[in-house]
Design a protein around this motif. Structure first.
Motif, PDB file in Angstrom:
ATOM      1  N   ILE A   1      -0.703  10.115 -46.863  1.00  0.00           N
ATOM      2  CA  ILE A   1      -1.927  10.925 -46.945  1.00  0.00           C
ATOM      3  C   ILE A   1      -2.181  11.925 -47.824  1.00  0.00           C
ATOM      4  CG2 ILE A   1      -2.827   9.599 -44.555  1.00  0.00           C
ATOM      5  CD1 ILE A   1      -2.577  12.713 -43.616  1.00  0.00           C
TER       6      ILE A   1
ATOM      7  N   ILE B   1      -0.938  15.470 -48.051  1.00  0.00           N
ATOM      8  CA  ILE B   1      -1.356  16.692 -47.173  1.00  0.00           C
ATOM      9  C   ILE B   1      -0.228  17.586 -47.400  1.00  0.00           C
ATOM     10  CG2 ILE B   1      -3.106  15.747 -45.691  1.00  0.00           C
ATOM     11  CD1 ILE B   1       0.163  16.654 -44.422  1.00  0.00           C
TER      12      ILE B   1
ATOM     13  N   ASN C   1     -10.972  19.154 -47.834  1.00  0.00           N
ATOM     14  CA  ASN C   1     -10.269  18.156 -48.932  1.00  0.00           C
ATOM     15  C   ASN C   1     -10.190  16.667 -48.322  1.00  0.00           C
ATOM     16  OD1 ASN C   1     -10.126  20.162 -50.588  1.00  0.00           O
ATOM     17  ND2 ASN C   1      -7.723  20.442 -49.924  1.00  0.00           N
ATOM     18  N   VAL C   2      -9.905  16.531 -47.078  1.00  0.00           N
ATOM     19  CA  VAL C   2      -9.632  15.160 -46.785  1.00  0.00           C
ATOM     20  C   VAL C   2     -10.895  14.628 -46.427  1.00  0.00           C
ATOM     21  CG1 VAL C   2      -9.366  13.784 -44.280  1.00  0.00           C
ATOM     22  CG2 VAL C   2      -7.590  15.895 -45.108  1.00  0.00           C
TER      23      VAL C   2
ATOM     24  N   LYS D   1      -4.104   4.978 -43.423  1.00  0.00           N
ATOM     25  CA  LYS D   1      -4.444   6.606 -43.857  1.00  0.00           C
ATOM     26  C   LYS D   1      -5.482   6.906 -43.135  1.00  0.00           C
ATOM     27  CE  LYS D   1      -3.067   5.016 -48.535  1.00  0.00           C
ATOM     28  NZ  LYS D   1      -3.224   4.785 -50.002  1.00  0.00           N
ATOM     29  N   SER D   2      -6.593   6.378 -42.600  1.00  0.00           N
ATOM     30  CA  SER D   2      -7.766   6.878 -42.013  1.00  0.00           C
ATOM     31  C   SER D   2      -7.223   7.243 -40.734  1.00  0.00           C
ATOM     32  CB  SER D   2      -8.796   5.548 -41.869  1.00  0.00           C
ATOM     33  OG  SER D   2      -9.171   5.036 -42.926  1.00  0.00           O
TER      34      SER D   2
ATOM     35  N   SER E   1      -5.220  10.388 -41.113  1.00  0.00           N
ATOM     36  CA  SER E   1      -6.153  11.551 -41.590  1.00  0.00           C
ATOM     37  C   SER E   1      -6.850  12.215 -40.390  1.00  0.00           C
ATOM     38  CB  SER E   1      -7.229  11.043 -42.719  1.00  0.00           C
ATOM     39  OG  SER E   1      -6.572  10.406 -43.765  1.00  0.00           O
TER      40      SER E   1
ATOM     41  N   VAL F   1      -6.576  15.961 -38.818  1.00  0.00           N
ATOM     42  CA  VAL F   1      -7.569  16.931 -38.605  1.00  0.00           C
ATOM     43  C   VAL F   1      -7.679  17.382 -37.343  1.00  0.00           C
ATOM     44  CG1 VAL F   1     -10.009  17.311 -38.628  1.00  0.00           C
ATOM     45  CG2 VAL F   1      -8.863  16.048 -40.724  1.00  0.00           C
TER      46      VAL F   1
END
Length: 262
Positions: free
Chosen positions: A19, A21, A119-120, A241-242, A245, A249
Motif C-alpha cells: 500500500i 506507506i 493521503n490514503v 489493498k483496501s 489501508s 488507518v
C-alpha cells in the motif's frame, strides 16, 4: 529483541510494499508499545530507536526508487527542484531531533500521521486538489520544511513527499517513484545527521553504536524489511489493498491515542 525487530521488519516491509506507506509510521509505534517488555523506555531511547529505523529502511527505499527509475516512472524535474532542500532538511531535522523532547516528537508525529491518513483517503483523486502556483525561489524552503518536519516526526519524508507530488500535479504514474526519490534523499541525509548528532547519546552500556544508530538492530531490521518488501512487491489485489489501508488507518489512530494518553 531479535525476534521483535525481525517481525517489525516483516510487517513494515510487506505492508509498505503493498500500500506504499512510510514504514516508520508502523515501526516507531511498535517499538513504543513493545520496548517496555524488555524493561526499556522509549522516552530514553527515542533518538536511537528513530535513527535505527530510518537508517534500516534505506536499502528498501533505494530498491523501490531504482525500480521506478528503470521504468521511467520518476518526475526528474521535481526531484531536481526539491531534493536538495529535502536533503538539507533531513540533516537539520536529524540534528534537531537529537535535541528535542518526546513532547515535540509527539506533536510532529501526530501531524505527519494525520497527513499520511489524508493521503490514503483523499489523494486518490488529485484532480480535485487546487494549488496556487509558486515561484522557483520557494523550492528550497519547501524542501527544507519537508525534510525538517519529517525527521522531527521520525519519518522519512514519504507522507509529505506524496502530498507535494499531488500539489505539484505530478502525473499519477510518476508520483510514487518521485516520492521514493524524495525519501531516498531525506533518509541518506538523515543517516549522516544521526551518525553525527548534535547531542551525544548515552548508550547505557550497549555496544555497536555509530552515533545514534545501533548497528546490530539496524542490520536485523534492514534485512527483514528488505526481504519482505521484495517478497510482496507487486502482489495483492484491490481488496487486499483496501483492507490493509483501513487497518493502517486504525493502527495509526490507536498509536497516536496511545502516545498522548501514556
Amino acid at each position: 529483541m531479535f525476534f521483535l525487530l525481525f517481525f517489525i521488519g516483516a510487517a513494515t516491509g510487506s505492508i509498505a510494499s503493498v500500500i506504499k506507506i512510510a514504514p516508520a509510521l508502523i515501526a516507531i509505534p511498535a517499538l513504543y508499545f513493545f520496548l517496555p517488555v524488555f524493561n526499556l523506555s522509549f522516552e530514553l531511547l527515542m533518538l536511537p530507536a528513530i535513527a535505527t529505523c530510518i537508517t534500516a529502511f534505506i536499502p528498501a527505499h533505494l530498491y523501490a526508487w531504482i525500480i521506478s527509475m528503470k521504468k521511467g516512472e520518476v518526475d526528474s524535474q521535481q526531484l531536481i527542484n526539491f531534493a536538495p532542500g529535502i536533503a538539507m532538511g533531513g540533516v537539520i531535522g536529524a540534528q534537531i531531533l537529537s535535541l528535542s523532547s518526546v513532547f515535540v516528537f509527539k506533536i510532529a508525529f501526530s501531524l505527519i500521521a494525520l497527513i499520511a491518513v489524508t493521503n490514503v483517503f483523499f489523494l486518490a483523486r488529485p484532480e480535485k486538489i487546487y494549488v496556487a502556483q509558486v515561484g522557483k525561489t520557494w523550492n528550497l524552503p519547501i524542501g527544507l520544511i519537508i525534510g525538517v518536519l519529517s525527521l522531527m516526526a521520525g519519518n522519512c519524508g514519504h507522507a509529505l513527499g506524496c502530498l507535494l507530488c499531488s500539489f505539484k500535479k505530478v502525473e499519477a504514474k510518476l508520483q510514487q517513484g518521485t516520492s521514493n526519490g524524495f525519501v531516498v534523499f531525506a533518509s541518506i541525509a538523515a543517516m549522516i545527521g544521526f551518525i553525527y548528532p548534535a547531542q551525544t547519546f548515552d548508550h547505557i552500556g550497549l555496544s555497536g553504536f555509530a552515533g545514534a544508530v545501533h548497528l546490530p538492530s539496524m542490520i536485523v531490521l534492514s534485512c527483514s524489511h528488505l526481504f519482505f518488501y521484495w517478497l510482496c512487491h507487486n502482489r495483492g489485489n484491490e481488496l487486499d489493498k483496501s483492507v490493509l489501508s483501513i487497518s493502517f488507518v486504525v493502527f495509526i489512530a490507536f498509536s497516536v491515542l496511545r502516545l498522548w494518553i501514556s
